[in-house]
Write an enzyme that holds these catalytic residues in place. Sequence first.
Site, PDB file in Angstrom:
ATOM      1  N   THR A 117       0.809  -1.214   0.000  1.00 47.73           N
ATOM      2  CA  THR A 117       0.000   0.000   0.000  1.00 47.73           C
ATOM      3  C   THR A 117       0.848   1.273   0.000  1.00 47.73           C
ATOM      4  O   THR A 117       1.982   1.270   0.518  1.00 47.73           O
ATOM      5  CB  THR A 117      -0.912  -0.004   1.251  1.00 47.73           C
ATOM      6  OG1 THR A 117      -1.448   1.304   1.465  1.00 47.73           O
ATOM      7  CG2 THR A 117      -0.149  -0.390   2.521  1.00 47.73           C
ATOM      8  N   ASP A 118       0.290   2.358  -0.522  1.00 47.09           N
ATOM      9  CA  ASP A 118       0.965   3.666  -0.457  1.00 47.09           C
ATOM     10  C   ASP A 118       1.142   4.134   0.990  1.00 47.09           C
ATOM     11  O   ASP A 118       1.956   5.019   1.266  1.00 47.09           O
ATOM     12  CB  ASP A 118       0.203   4.725  -1.274  1.00 47.09           C
ATOM     13  CG  ASP A 118      -1.242   4.955  -0.848  1.00 47.09           C
ATOM     14  OD1 ASP A 118      -1.706   4.321   0.118  1.00 47.09           O
ATOM     15  OD2 ASP A 118      -1.918   5.792  -1.494  1.00 47.09           O
ATOM     16  N   GLU A 119       0.378   3.550   1.922  1.00 49.40           N
ATOM     17  CA  GLU A 119       0.427   4.036   3.308  1.00 49.40           C
ATOM     18  C   GLU A 119       1.769   3.761   3.980  1.00 49.40           C
ATOM     19  O   GLU A 119       2.076   4.350   5.009  1.00 49.40           O
ATOM     20  CB  GLU A 119      -0.736   3.443   4.118  1.00 49.40           C
ATOM     21  CG  GLU A 119      -2.063   3.837   3.494  1.00 49.40           C
ATOM     22  CD  GLU A 119      -3.278   3.561   4.351  1.00 49.40           C
ATOM     23  OE1 GLU A 119      -3.173   3.595   5.580  1.00 49.40           O
ATOM     24  OE2 GLU A 119      -4.346   3.309   3.757  1.00 49.40           O
ATOM     25  N   TYR A 141      -1.824  -0.363  11.098  1.00 48.40           N
ATOM     26  CA  TYR A 141      -2.030  -1.004   9.796  1.00 48.40           C
ATOM     27  C   TYR A 141      -0.814  -0.773   8.896  1.00 48.40           C
ATOM     28  O   TYR A 141      -0.190  -1.720   8.399  1.00 48.40           O
ATOM     29  CB  TYR A 141      -3.302  -0.469   9.119  1.00 48.40           C
ATOM     30  CG  TYR A 141      -3.358  -0.787   7.628  1.00 48.40           C
ATOM     31  CD1 TYR A 141      -3.434  -2.099   7.182  1.00 48.40           C
ATOM     32  CD2 TYR A 141      -3.295   0.231   6.669  1.00 48.40           C
ATOM     33  CE1 TYR A 141      -3.454  -2.396   5.820  1.00 48.40           C
ATOM     34  CE2 TYR A 141      -3.312  -0.054   5.303  1.00 48.40           C
ATOM     35  CZ  TYR A 141      -3.396  -1.367   4.883  1.00 48.40           C
ATOM     36  OH  TYR A 141      -3.411  -1.663   3.544  1.00 48.40           O
ATOM     37  N   LYS A 145       2.149  -3.373   7.523  1.00 45.95           N
ATOM     38  CA  LYS A 145       2.350  -3.575   6.082  1.00 45.95           C
ATOM     39  C   LYS A 145       3.806  -3.261   5.719  1.00 45.95           C
ATOM     40  O   LYS A 145       4.421  -3.937   4.895  1.00 45.95           O
ATOM     41  CB  LYS A 145       1.404  -2.683   5.263  1.00 45.95           C
ATOM     42  CG  LYS A 145      -0.064  -3.074   5.303  1.00 45.95           C
ATOM     43  CD  LYS A 145      -0.359  -4.430   4.699  1.00 45.95           C
ATOM     44  CE  LYS A 145      -0.151  -4.473   3.205  1.00 45.95           C
ATOM     45  NZ  LYS A 145      -0.518  -5.827   2.656  1.00 45.95           N
TER      46      LYS A 145
HETATM   47  P1  NAD Z   1      -9.970  -6.998   2.420  1.00 43.74           P
HETATM   48  O1  NAD Z   1      -9.962  -6.623   3.858  1.00 43.74           O
HETATM   49  O2  NAD Z   1     -11.170  -6.730   1.587  1.00 43.74           O
HETATM   50  O3  NAD Z   1      -9.628  -8.546   2.243  1.00 43.74           O
HETATM   51  C1  NAD Z   1      -8.619  -9.175   2.972  1.00 43.74           C
HETATM   52  C2  NAD Z   1      -8.758 -10.675   2.747  1.00 43.74           C
HETATM   53  O4  NAD Z   1      -7.689 -11.341   3.441  1.00 43.74           O
HETATM   54  C3  NAD Z   1     -10.059 -11.261   3.297  1.00 43.74           C
HETATM   55  O5  NAD Z   1     -10.587 -12.183   2.359  1.00 43.74           O
HETATM   56  C4  NAD Z   1      -9.630 -11.965   4.567  1.00 43.74           C
HETATM   57  O6  NAD Z   1     -10.472 -13.057   4.922  1.00 43.74           O
HETATM   58  C5  NAD Z   1      -8.240 -12.420   4.192  1.00 43.74           C
HETATM   59  N1  NAD Z   1      -7.367 -12.633   5.354  1.00 43.74           N
HETATM   60  C6  NAD Z   1      -7.160 -11.804   6.411  1.00 43.74           C
HETATM   61  N2  NAD Z   1      -6.291 -12.351   7.267  1.00 43.74           N
HETATM   62  C7  NAD Z   1      -5.927 -13.554   6.746  1.00 43.74           C
HETATM   63  C8  NAD Z   1      -5.041 -14.576   7.161  1.00 43.74           C
HETATM   64  N3  NAD Z   1      -4.362 -14.471   8.303  1.00 43.74           N
HETATM   65  N4  NAD Z   1      -4.907 -15.664   6.375  1.00 43.74           N
HETATM   66  C9  NAD Z   1      -5.596 -15.784   5.214  1.00 43.74           C
HETATM   67  N5  NAD Z   1      -6.461 -14.845   4.786  1.00 43.74           N
HETATM   68  C10 NAD Z   1      -6.620 -13.743   5.532  1.00 43.74           C
HETATM   69  O7  NAD Z   1      -8.676  -6.264   1.812  1.00 43.74           O
HETATM   70  P2  NAD Z   1      -8.416  -5.578   0.399  1.00 43.74           P
HETATM   71  O8  NAD Z   1      -8.895  -4.173   0.443  1.00 43.74           O
HETATM   72  O9  NAD Z   1      -8.869  -6.485  -0.679  1.00 43.74           O
HETATM   73  O10 NAD Z   1      -6.814  -5.525   0.412  1.00 43.74           O
HETATM   74  C11 NAD Z   1      -6.049  -6.598  -0.121  1.00 43.74           C
HETATM   75  C12 NAD Z   1      -4.577  -6.229  -0.046  1.00 43.74           C
HETATM   76  O11 NAD Z   1      -4.327  -5.028  -0.761  1.00 43.74           O
HETATM   77  C13 NAD Z   1      -4.084  -5.990   1.382  1.00 43.74           C
HETATM   78  O12 NAD Z   1      -2.808  -6.541   1.517  1.00 43.74           O
HETATM   79  C14 NAD Z   1      -4.029  -4.472   1.490  1.00 43.74           C
HETATM   80  O13 NAD Z   1      -3.041  -4.055   2.423  1.00 43.74           O
HETATM   81  C15 NAD Z   1      -3.666  -4.081   0.070  1.00 43.74           C
HETATM   82  N6  NAD Z   1      -4.117  -2.748  -0.360  1.00 43.74           N
HETATM   83  C16 NAD Z   1      -5.412  -2.352  -0.176  1.00 43.74           C
HETATM   84  C17 NAD Z   1      -5.817  -1.090  -0.636  1.00 43.74           C
HETATM   85  C18 NAD Z   1      -7.253  -0.615  -0.487  1.00 43.74           C
HETATM   86  O14 NAD Z   1      -7.536   0.549  -0.792  1.00 43.74           O
HETATM   87  N7  NAD Z   1      -8.197  -1.443  -0.067  1.00 43.74           N
HETATM   88  C19 NAD Z   1      -4.904  -0.255  -1.271  1.00 43.74           C
HETATM   89  C20 NAD Z   1      -3.582  -0.696  -1.434  1.00 43.74           C
HETATM   90  C21 NAD Z   1      -3.212  -1.945  -0.988  1.00 43.74           C
HETATM   91  P1  TYD Z   2     -10.443   4.482   4.392  1.00 42.94           P
HETATM   92  O1  TYD Z   2     -11.410   4.063   3.327  1.00 42.94           O
HETATM   93  O2  TYD Z   2     -10.544   3.895   5.758  1.00 42.94           O
HETATM   94  O3  TYD Z   2      -8.987   4.282   3.754  1.00 42.94           O
HETATM   95  P2  TYD Z   2      -7.529   4.765   4.304  1.00 42.94           P
HETATM   96  O4  TYD Z   2      -7.650   5.209   5.703  1.00 42.94           O
HETATM   97  O5  TYD Z   2      -6.760   3.510   4.174  1.00 42.94           O
HETATM   98  O6  TYD Z   2      -7.107   5.861   3.357  1.00 42.94           O
HETATM   99  O7  TYD Z   2     -10.543   6.058   4.542  1.00 42.94           O
HETATM  100  C1  TYD Z   2     -10.345   6.932   3.432  1.00 42.94           C
HETATM  101  C2  TYD Z   2     -10.395   8.347   3.960  1.00 42.94           C
HETATM  102  O8  TYD Z   2     -11.727   8.623   4.396  1.00 42.94           O
HETATM  103  C3  TYD Z   2      -9.501   8.580   5.157  1.00 42.94           C
HETATM  104  O9  TYD Z   2      -8.968   9.904   5.078  1.00 42.94           O
HETATM  105  C4  TYD Z   2     -10.458   8.473   6.338  1.00 42.94           C
HETATM  106  C5  TYD Z   2     -11.760   8.998   5.783  1.00 42.94           C
HETATM  107  N1  TYD Z   2     -13.007   8.438   6.372  1.00 42.94           N
HETATM  108  C6  TYD Z   2     -14.000   9.289   6.823  1.00 42.94           C
HETATM  109  O10 TYD Z   2     -13.876  10.542   6.754  1.00 42.94           O
HETATM  110  N2  TYD Z   2     -15.136   8.743   7.352  1.00 42.94           N
HETATM  111  C7  TYD Z   2     -15.307   7.400   7.446  1.00 42.94           C
HETATM  112  O11 TYD Z   2     -16.362   6.965   7.973  1.00 42.94           O
HETATM  113  C8  TYD Z   2     -14.287   6.531   6.953  1.00 42.94           C
HETATM  114  C9  TYD Z   2     -14.439   5.042   7.023  1.00 42.94           C
HETATM  115  C10 TYD Z   2     -13.150   7.095   6.411  1.00 42.94           C
END
Ligand code: NAD
Ligand code: TYD
Length: 328
Positions: A117-119, A141, A145
């Site tokens: 992630t960019d985070e 988080y 990561k």
């Molecule tokens: P999500 O929370 O929707 O899904 C996570 C999945 O991982 C779920 O199916 C969960 O059951 C599974 N999981 C959790 N712990 C586990 C374990 N110990 N063993 C096996 N499975 C497990 O997440 P997402 O948004 O699809 O993110 C997927 C990946 O992409 C993550 O690594 C996240 O850090 C990364 N990512 C997410 C975003 C975003 O905006 N959502 C952006 C950049 C990177």
């Molecule tokens: P989120 O979707 O949790 O992603 P991330 O924190 O990983 O960027 O949140 C996106 C942005 O939205 C973040 O600045 C937090 C804000 N946010 C709210 O303002 N209200 C909410 O209820 C949630 C879930 C997020």
Amino acid sequence: MRLLVCGAAGFIGSNFVRIRVRDHGDEVTVLDKLTYAGRRENLRDVDHAFVHGAIEDPDAVAGAVEGAEAIVNFAAETHVDRSISGPEAFLRTQMDGTYTLLETARERGLRYVQVSTDEVYGSIEEGSFTETSPLNPSSPYSATKTGADLLVASYVHTYGLAASICRGSNAYGPFQYPEKLIPLMILNAMHGDRLPVYGDGMQVRNWLFVEDFARGIGHVLEHGAPGEVYNVGGPDEAANLDVVRRIVGLTGADPGLIEHVTDRPGHDRRYSLSSEKVRTLGWAAQVRFEEGLERTVAWYRDNAWWWEPIRSGEYRAYYERQYGRALG
Ligand code: NAD
Ligand code: TYD
């Protein structure tokens, strides 16, 4: 390719597997613990083998990896707010889990892609992070990561593992659990629930449509150099309040539902990624934010079968704890 995809019952992994099976003919085994965020329904239309298990369980991984040429790891605890109220699961999955997968890949000589992630770079006021920017995570988080990314890098350096890391910006689109900003706001707007904006709502995120992210990860898997990191950023940035106002417009909700609530502790102000490097592999984002948001709102409107069980289940208790009010 024959792939073991971990965490693919979640949001991005399920979109990735759908695209890989449909467009590339990959044979996929999914290993997923099925936490609150993992749902078999996310892959109900996709041909795949499924193993229910945790990435930190060596036996489950050994059973699932049989026959695979590569491991792609999406499995993670992913919600910043949950990492603030309960970081332990983040350590177990991100650290122990990534370690177990890396050992498996090393023993078997497999290609490995870590989805990150960019985070990990932290917040940036102006400009964009490149792959060589310092890592400066700020939440449990993003810190876990980052720890996982560093472990991957150590396996490349020490053991010569053919691993790449793919760091995406904020993803959005179909099948995203409604704890994250965009699906939470869409479902609340559709139901006439309040729209809780943290602080002043001027935090900026770099929005990436999930199918673009999934294709970017595929590019890194197929064409990325072992040992390299690739940023995959979205084409547009937007402040949270702007995102919520657009959702109000697209759903026809009452703008009076927008409510400023207590800010998230340690809230990062802005994320922004430079994607120059992944573009050299032939990737480019195809979906601008305006189009992607319209498609996402339409998907949630048309797929009540997907979110109804979530909104009537454990999520209600989570929501009440997090926001101090019940869903309507
Ligand atoms: P999500 O929370 O929707 O899904 C996570 C999945 O991982 C779920 O199916 C969960 O059951 C599974 N999981 C959790 N712990 C586990 C374990 N110990 N063993 C096996 N499975 C497990 O997440 P997402 O948004 O699809 O993110 C997927 C990946 O992409 C993550 O690594 C996240 O850090 C990364 N990512 C997410 C975003 C975003 O905006 N959502 C952006 C950049 C990177
Ligand atoms: P989120 O979707 O949790 O992603 P991330 O924190 O990983 O960027 O949140 C996106 C942005 O939205 C973040 O600045 C937090 C804000 N946010 C709210 O303002 N209200 C909410 O209820 C949630 C879930 C997020």
